[in-house]
Design a protein around this motif. Structure first.
Motif, PDB file in Angstrom:
ATOM      1  N   GLU A   7     -56.106  26.483 -42.079  1.00 18.84           N
ATOM      2  CA  GLU A   7     -56.280  28.258 -43.604  1.00 18.84           C
ATOM      3  C   GLU A   7     -57.526  28.316 -41.941  1.00 18.84           C
ATOM      4  O   GLU A   7     -57.849  30.081 -42.010  1.00 18.84           O
ATOM      5  N   ARG A   8     -58.487  27.510 -41.872  1.00 14.57           N
ATOM      6  CA  ARG A   8     -59.794  28.323 -41.306  1.00 14.57           C
ATOM      7  C   ARG A   8     -59.592  28.725 -40.036  1.00 14.57           C
ATOM      8  O   ARG A   8     -60.190  29.659 -39.454  1.00 14.57           O
ATOM      9  N   GLU A  44     -56.416  29.904 -38.563  1.00 16.04           N
ATOM     10  CA  GLU A  44     -54.881  30.959 -39.059  1.00 16.04           C
ATOM     11  C   GLU A  44     -56.925  31.858 -38.687  1.00 16.04           C
ATOM     12  O   GLU A  44     -56.299  33.066 -38.434  1.00 16.04           O
ATOM     13  N   GLN A  72     -55.165  20.775 -44.210  1.00 13.61           N
ATOM     14  CA  GLN A  72     -54.608  22.188 -45.009  1.00 13.61           C
ATOM     15  C   GLN A  72     -55.788  22.918 -44.105  1.00 13.61           C
ATOM     16  O   GLN A  72     -55.669  23.969 -44.281  1.00 13.61           O
ATOM     17  N   GLU A  73     -56.846  23.067 -45.194  1.00 14.54           N
ATOM     18  CA  GLU A  73     -58.563  23.851 -44.618  1.00 14.54           C
ATOM     19  C   GLU A  73     -58.401  23.841 -43.666  1.00 14.54           C
ATOM     20  O   GLU A  73     -58.502  24.934 -43.607  1.00 14.54           O
TER      21      GLU A  73
END
Length: 84
Positions: A41-42, A44, A37-38
């Motif tokens: 997000e990074r 994106e 998930q991290e």
């Protein structure tokens, strides 16, 4: 009969090991999901940053071209009647 007694005596020993293994597996899976998930997000955020950078570079190029046209307009025209 001995097997049943032995099994009933050793079963409580196996249960915590299985539970600990299950817990470790679940914690590892959860950690990998959080990490994924991290990373998503990074990725994106980096894509957004790249798009912003591209847009700013295009604006800067447009500004530089306009500035070059202004500079050219301010220069006096070349004189063809110059003597050597």
């Amino acid at each position: 009969m001995r097997f049943a007694v032995l099994f009933s005596l050793t079963l409580p020993l196996w249960t915590p090991l299985t539970t600990a293994a299950d817990t470790a597996r679940d914690e590892t899976r959860d950690a990998l999901l959080r990490e994924q998930q991290e990373l998503n997000e990074r990725a994106e955020a980096l894509a957004d940053q790249q798009a912003t950078t591209q847009r700013l570079l295009e604006q800067q190029q447009t500004y530089l071209e306009a500035l070059e046209h202004e500079i050219q307009a301010l220069r006096p025209p070349p004189r063809s009647d110059q003597k050597n």
